[in-house]
Motif scaffolding. Structure first.
Motif, short mmCIF file in Angstrom:
data_model
loop_
_atom_site.label_atom_id
_atom_site.label_comp_id
_atom_site.label_asym_id
_atom_site.label_seq_id
_atom_site.Cartn_x
_atom_site.Cartn_y
_atom_site.Cartn_z
N MET A 46 4.81 14.15 -13.82
CA MET A 46 4.42 13.90 -12.30
C MET A 46 5.66 13.13 -11.52
N GLU A 47 5.81 13.24 -10.56
CA GLU A 47 6.56 12.13 -9.67
C GLU A 47 6.15 10.75 -10.14
N LEU A 48 7.27 10.03 -10.40
CA LEU A 48 6.94 8.59 -10.71
C LEU A 48 6.89 7.71 -9.34
N VAL A 49 5.98 7.33 -8.95
CA VAL A 49 5.66 6.65 -7.62
C VAL A 49 5.77 5.04 -7.93
N GLU A 50 6.54 4.56 -7.30
CA GLU A 50 6.81 2.78 -7.43
C GLU A 50 5.93 2.23 -6.11
N GLY A 51 5.17 1.33 -6.50
CA GLY A 51 4.46 0.56 -5.39
C GLY A 51 3.28 -0.18 -5.86
N GLU A 52 2.40 -0.52 -5.10
CA GLU A 52 1.31 -1.13 -5.40
C GLU A 52 -0.08 -0.22 -4.94
N THR A 53 -1.20 -0.31 -5.93
CA THR A 53 -2.35 0.53 -5.47
C THR A 53 -3.20 -0.16 -4.64
N LEU A 54 -3.75 0.72 -3.66
CA LEU A 54 -4.80 0.21 -2.77
C LEU A 54 -5.77 -0.76 -3.24
N THR A 91 3.51 2.72 -0.67
CA THR A 91 4.99 2.41 -1.05
C THR A 91 5.72 2.06 0.49
N PRO A 92 7.06 1.86 0.25
CA PRO A 92 7.61 1.57 1.54
C PRO A 92 7.76 2.80 2.43
N ALA A 93 7.77 3.91 1.94
CA ALA A 93 7.67 5.03 3.11
C ALA A 93 6.30 5.85 3.06
N GLY A 94 5.33 4.92 2.85
CA GLY A 94 3.99 5.36 3.14
C GLY A 94 2.97 5.47 1.95
N VAL A 95 1.70 6.21 2.01
CA VAL A 95 0.93 6.51 1.08
C VAL A 95 1.36 7.54 0.09
N LYS A 96 1.02 7.32 -1.18
CA LYS A 96 1.05 8.56 -2.09
C LYS A 96 -0.57 8.56 -2.76
N VAL A 97 -1.06 9.97 -2.37
CA VAL A 97 -2.25 10.09 -3.38
C VAL A 97 -1.81 10.64 -4.65
#
Length: 316
Positions: free
Chosen positions: A91-99, A145-151
């Motif tokens: 899958m795409e690796l998404v960098e960020g903080e979970t909700l 993420t800085p660009a918005g939400v990723k589900v």
């Protein structure tokens, strides 16, 4: 260092669950970081149908191309454990903080909560128009993420209309976000987008009120934190400056009657309007649930909601 499919190097385990573990990896062919989800081998040993289920789910998720959905790149079989080949999804690796982590850190402003849920709803709209039901919307599956939400994690997704259970017949998903019709069904029920909308309503309530919209029950047979039989979700407590239509929409999403819930399209557009945000909503696909009735005006066919603003992006 372990390598899958002669191209995916596993670098660091970043998540563990009952069904799988997720690794940060690197795709040596395309020279890019990826996330690799390994299905637990014991599931394969208990049911040979798991492999085909995971393959089908990977194909379904790979059909989704949306800015708020983490993309699926590949599927394969791992032989990391001798004699126990198990499927994996790249899958795409998404960098960020979970909700989930963000909520544990303290209260969030209602504007942020509504915008996050608008983008989650837009991601669900993209899935629903392709006939895909997520089945596990919850804070841990949403990355900020800085660009918005990723589900994330369409790993237990189902095709709308298919049996809404795991291969062993159990209900899948996180109890607090499982729609009451799924908990109380006699026999097998079909997977429906309305169940995702229910989970979205609980998510919005939790973000705004910092609690679940019912008192947890100790009744036999009721999973922890799940809505008890016959109980209606409580209205939102007063939140300064929160638009009345957002509070009403949140409660509509959690209706015990699936037919009374708005579509994910309507939720995305109405929540985005409340915070003057833009969302990407696909209006073409297998089910014309939203249609343009005049320039910039959209009607939700399921709930007859009208007057969506015209600045939201949509598929041509």
């Amino acid at each position: 260092m372990r390598v899958l499919g002669e191209r995916y190097r596993l670098e660091q385990r970043i998540g563990v669950g009952g069904m799988s573990e997720v690794w940060r990896g690197h795709d040596d062919v395309l020279d890019r970081p990826v996330a690799v989800k390994l299905i637990a081998p014991h599931l394969i040993e208990s049911s040979s149908a798991v492999v085909e289920q995971v393959r089908t789910e990977a194909r379904s998720a790979a059909r989704l191309s949306h800015p708020n959905v983490a993309g699926v790149h590949d599927f394969g079989m791992s032989s990391l454990l001798p004699g126990t080949p198990a499927p994996y999804i790249v899958m795409e690796l998404v960098e960020g903080e979970t909700l989930a982590d963000h909520l544990r850190a303290g209260p969030i402003d209602w504007h942020i909560a509504v915008r996050v849920c608008a983008e989650v709803a837009a991601a669900l709209a993209a899935a629903h128009v392709h006939g895909i039901v997520h089945r596990d919307i919850k804070p841990a599956n949403i990355i900020l993420t800085p660009a918005g939400v990723k589900v994330l994690d369409f790993g237990i997704a189902a095709i709308a209309g298919e049996p809404d259970s795991a291969v062993d017949g159990t209900i899948v998903g996180t109890p607090a976000f499982v729609a009451p019709e799924r908990l109380e069904a006699d026999g097998v029920t079909p997977a429906t987008p309305a169940a995702d909308v229910y989970a979205l309503g609980v998510l919005l309530y939790l973000c705004l009120a910092r609690t679940l919209p019912w008192e947890p029950s100790n009744l036999p047979g009721v999973p922890p934190n799940a809505i008890p039989p016959g109980v209606e979700a409580a209205p939102l407590p007063p939140i300064p400056d929160l638009p009345d239509e957002v509070a009403k929409l949140c409660h509509q999403c959690m209706s015990r009657d699936p037919e009374a819930r708005p579509t994910s399209f309507a939720v995305a557009l109405l929540l985005a309007e409340a915070v003057d945000a833009q969302v990407y909503v696909p209006l073409t696909g297998s089910a014309p649930l939203v249609r343009e009735v005049s320039p910039g005006q959209w009607r939700d066919e399921a709930t007859d909601v009208l007057d969506f603003p015209g600045r939201h992006r949509a598929d041509p």
